[in-house]
Design a protein around this motif. Structure first.
Motif, PDB file in Angstrom:
ATOM      1  N   GLY A  79       0.256  -1.305  -0.128  1.00 35.59           N
ATOM      2  CA  GLY A  79       0.296   0.555   0.494  1.00 35.59           C
ATOM      3  C   GLY A  79       0.256   1.406   0.019  1.00 35.59           C
ATOM      4  O   GLY A  79       2.466   0.969   0.112  1.00 35.59           O
ATOM      5  N   ALA A  80      -0.105   2.489  -0.177  1.00 34.04           N
ATOM      6  CA  ALA A  80       0.617   3.300   0.304  1.00 34.04           C
ATOM      7  C   ALA A  80      -0.061   4.722   0.324  1.00 34.04           C
ATOM      8  O   ALA A  80      -0.891   4.542   0.478  1.00 34.04           O
ATOM      9  N   VAL A  81       0.387   5.341   0.816  1.00 35.64           N
ATOM     10  CA  VAL A  81      -0.844   6.672   1.719  1.00 35.64           C
ATOM     11  C   VAL A  81      -0.056   8.216   1.067  1.00 35.64           C
ATOM     12  O   VAL A  81       1.193   8.236   0.764  1.00 35.64           O
ATOM     13  N   LEU A  82      -1.099   9.159  -0.027  1.00 33.58           N
ATOM     14  CA  LEU A  82      -0.522   9.922  -0.660  1.00 33.58           C
ATOM     15  C   LEU A  82      -1.581  11.304   0.118  1.00 33.58           C
ATOM     16  O   LEU A  82      -2.665  11.122   0.875  1.00 33.58           O
ATOM     17  N   GLU A  83      -0.781  12.756   0.605  1.00 31.92           N
ATOM     18  CA  GLU A  83      -1.997  13.697   0.907  1.00 31.92           C
ATOM     19  C   GLU A  83      -2.862  14.631  -0.310  1.00 31.92           C
ATOM     20  O   GLU A  83      -3.707  15.126  -0.285  1.00 31.92           O
ATOM     21  N   THR A  84      -3.003  13.435  -1.111  1.00 28.05           N
ATOM     22  CA  THR A  84      -3.738  13.565  -2.669  1.00 28.05           C
ATOM     23  C   THR A  84      -5.071  12.739  -3.015  1.00 28.05           C
ATOM     24  O   THR A  84      -4.409  11.907  -2.789  1.00 28.05           O
ATOM     25  N   PRO A  85      -6.053  13.115  -3.194  1.00 26.04           N
ATOM     26  CA  PRO A  85      -6.876  11.596  -3.678  1.00 26.04           C
ATOM     27  C   PRO A  85      -6.734  11.605  -4.838  1.00 26.04           C
ATOM     28  O   PRO A  85      -7.132  10.053  -5.571  1.00 26.04           O
ATOM     29  N   VAL A  86      -5.156  11.580  -6.073  1.00 27.11           N
ATOM     30  CA  VAL A  86      -5.139  10.963  -7.231  1.00 27.11           C
ATOM     31  C   VAL A  86      -3.453  11.277  -7.018  1.00 27.11           C
ATOM     32  O   VAL A  86      -2.879  12.339  -6.390  1.00 27.11           O
ATOM     33  N   GLY A  87      -2.680  10.385  -7.899  1.00 29.59           N
ATOM     34  CA  GLY A  87      -1.423  10.032  -7.648  1.00 29.59           C
ATOM     35  C   GLY A  87      -1.105   9.261  -8.451  1.00 29.59           C
ATOM     36  O   GLY A  87      -1.899   8.888  -9.279  1.00 29.59           O
ATOM     37  N   ALA A  88       0.822   9.311  -8.706  1.00 31.63           N
ATOM     38  CA  ALA A  88       0.723   7.927  -9.392  1.00 31.63           C
ATOM     39  C   ALA A  88       1.995   7.184  -8.772  1.00 31.63           C
ATOM     40  O   ALA A  88       3.080   7.823  -7.973  1.00 31.63           O
ATOM     41  N   MET A  89       2.532   6.083  -9.261  1.00 33.56           N
ATOM     42  CA  MET A  89       3.902   5.057  -8.968  1.00 33.56           C
ATOM     43  C   MET A  89       4.101   5.085 -10.633  1.00 33.56           C
ATOM     44  O   MET A  89       3.579   4.151 -10.813  1.00 33.56           O
ATOM     45  N   GLN A  90       5.068   4.670 -10.116  1.00 33.97           N
ATOM     46  CA  GLN A  90       6.211   4.172 -10.875  1.00 33.97           C
ATOM     47  C   GLN A  90       7.808   3.119 -10.337  1.00 33.97           C
ATOM     48  O   GLN A  90       7.415   3.861  -9.491  1.00 33.97           O
ATOM     49  N   GLY A  91       8.235   2.614 -11.107  1.00 35.06           N
ATOM     50  CA  GLY A  91       9.590   2.130 -11.028  1.00 35.06           C
ATOM     51  C   GLY A  91      10.053   1.338 -11.325  1.00 35.06           C
ATOM     52  O   GLY A  91      10.029   0.787 -12.172  1.00 35.06           O
ATOM     53  N   SER A  92      11.159   0.106 -10.890  1.00 37.04           N
ATOM     54  CA  SER A  92      11.739  -0.837 -11.442  1.00 37.04           C
ATOM     55  C   SER A  92      11.748  -1.848  -9.850  1.00 37.04           C
ATOM     56  O   SER A  92      12.304  -1.415  -8.228  1.00 37.04           O
ATOM     57  N   TYR A  93      12.077  -3.138 -10.888  1.00 35.61           N
ATOM     58  CA  TYR A  93      12.565  -4.649  -9.569  1.00 35.61           C
ATOM     59  C   TYR A  93      14.829  -4.659  -9.814  1.00 35.61           C
ATOM     60  O   TYR A  93      14.414  -4.440 -11.203  1.00 35.61           O
ATOM     61  N   GLN A  94      15.703  -4.241  -9.119  1.00 34.02           N
ATOM     62  CA  GLN A  94      16.719  -4.508  -9.860  1.00 34.02           C
ATOM     63  C   GLN A  94      16.949  -6.493  -9.335  1.00 34.02           C
ATOM     64  O   GLN A  94      16.508  -6.711  -8.404  1.00 34.02           O
ATOM     65  N   MET A  95      16.751  -7.605 -10.855  1.00 33.15           N
ATOM     66  CA  MET A  95      17.367  -8.800 -10.786  1.00 33.15           C
ATOM     67  C   MET A  95      18.045  -8.619 -10.499  1.00 33.15           C
ATOM     68  O   MET A  95      19.588  -8.589 -11.269  1.00 33.15           O
ATOM     69  N   LEU A  96      18.948 -10.180 -10.801  1.00 33.08           N
ATOM     70  CA  LEU A  96      19.950 -10.728 -10.571  1.00 33.08           C
ATOM     71  C   LEU A  96      19.813 -12.621 -11.625  1.00 33.08           C
ATOM     72  O   LEU A  96      19.021 -12.913 -10.765  1.00 33.08           O
ATOM     73  N   ALA A  97      20.129 -12.977 -12.248  1.00 30.73           N
ATOM     74  CA  ALA A  97      19.928 -13.513 -12.633  1.00 30.73           C
ATOM     75  C   ALA A  97      21.066 -14.812 -12.772  1.00 30.73           C
ATOM     76  O   ALA A  97      22.107 -14.500 -12.059  1.00 30.73           O
ATOM     77  N   ASP A  98      20.821 -16.201 -13.162  1.00 31.55           N
ATOM     78  CA  ASP A  98      21.759 -17.062 -12.719  1.00 31.55           C
ATOM     79  C   ASP A  98      22.777 -16.566 -13.986  1.00 31.55           C
ATOM     80  O   ASP A  98      23.658 -17.313 -13.339  1.00 31.55           O
ATOM     81  N   ASP A  99      22.749 -16.200 -14.759  1.00 36.09           N
ATOM     82  CA  ASP A  99      23.836 -16.020 -16.011  1.00 36.09           C
ATOM     83  C   ASP A  99      24.853 -15.114 -15.365  1.00 36.09           C
ATOM     84  O   ASP A  99      25.685 -14.423 -16.073  1.00 36.09           O
ATOM     85  N   GLY A 100      24.052 -14.376 -14.007  1.00 41.11           N
ATOM     86  CA  GLY A 100      25.432 -13.101 -13.658  1.00 41.11           C
ATOM     87  C   GLY A 100      25.174 -11.929 -14.238  1.00 41.11           C
ATOM     88  O   GLY A 100      25.466 -11.085 -13.261  1.00 41.11           O
ATOM     89  N   SER A 101      24.475 -12.356 -14.761  1.00 39.41           N
ATOM     90  CA  SER A 101      23.697 -10.245 -15.608  1.00 39.41           C
ATOM     91  C   SER A 101      22.747 -10.085 -14.688  1.00 39.41           C
ATOM     92  O   SER A 101      21.469 -10.310 -13.410  1.00 39.41           O
TER      93      SER A 101
END
Length: 149
Positions: free
Chosen positions: A109-131
Motif C-alpha cells: 500500500g501507499a498513502v498520499l496527501e492528495t486523492p490522485v497520484g501515480a507510482m512507477q519504478g523498477s525491480y533490480q534483478m540478478l539472473a543465474d548467468d550473473g547478469s
C-alpha cells in the motif's frame, strides 16, 4: 505463486485499469510486471489529507534464465507534484527467485496527501548467468473513485 493479501475486513474500490509494463526486449532476461490498484476508503481520512491505496503486483519471469528480485525502486508522485522515492531490499520481506515461467504476487500500500497520484519504478534483478538487469514498473494511477473518467 505466493499471494500476500491485505487483512480481512477491508473493502477496496477498484480504480481505472492500468497498463502493464512491457517486458524488456532481451529474450534471456524478461520480467513482466502487472499492477492492480485500489482506493482504501476505510483507511483514508480525506478531511486530513490522508488517502490510502492498496496495490497488487504480479511479477512473472518470461525470460529463459532464472532470476532473483534483489531490490526495488519506487517513485510516488501526488497531485501537488510532491515526489517520494522509496528504495529497499526485496518486496514484502522477500527476494523471490523466479524460474522461467514462474510468477510471484504480493500486495502492499501507499498513502498520499492528495486523492490522485501515480507510482512507477523498477525491480533490480540478478539472473543465474550473473547478469544484473532492471524490470520496469510502468506508471500506474492511484485515484479516489469518481475523480477520473
Amino acid at each position: 505463486m505466493t499471494d500476500t493479501t491485505s487483512p480481512k475486513g477491508r473493502t477496496s474500490t477498484p480504480v481505472p485499469p492500468v497498463r502493464d509494463a512491457e517486458p524488456a526486449s532481451d529474450p534471456l532476461h524478461k520480467i513482466r510486471v502487472d499492477v492492480s490498484a485500489n482506493y482504501v476508503g476505510e483507511q483514508s481520512k480525506p478531511d486530513e489529507g490522508h488517502y490510502a491505496f492498496s496495490y497488487t503486483i504480479t511479477i512473472r519471469n518470461e525470460g529463459q534464465v532464472p532470476a532473483r528480485l534483489l531490490t526495488r525502486h519506487w517513485v510516488i508522485t501526488d497531485a501537488n507534484g510532491k515526489v517520494k522515492e522509496v528504495r529497499g531490499e526485496g518486496v514484502v520481506g522477500e527476494q523471490p527467485y523466479l524460474l522461467p515461467g514462474q510468477g510471484f504476487r504480493y500486495s502492499s500500500g501507499a498513502v498520499l496527501e492528495t486523492p490522485v497520484g501515480a507510482m512507477q519504478g523498477s525491480y533490480q534483478m540478478l539472473a543465474d548467468d550473473g547478469s544484473h538487469f532492471d524490470a520496469p514498473i510502468a506508471p500506474f494511477t492511484l485515484a479516489m473513485p469518481g475523480l477520473l473518467h
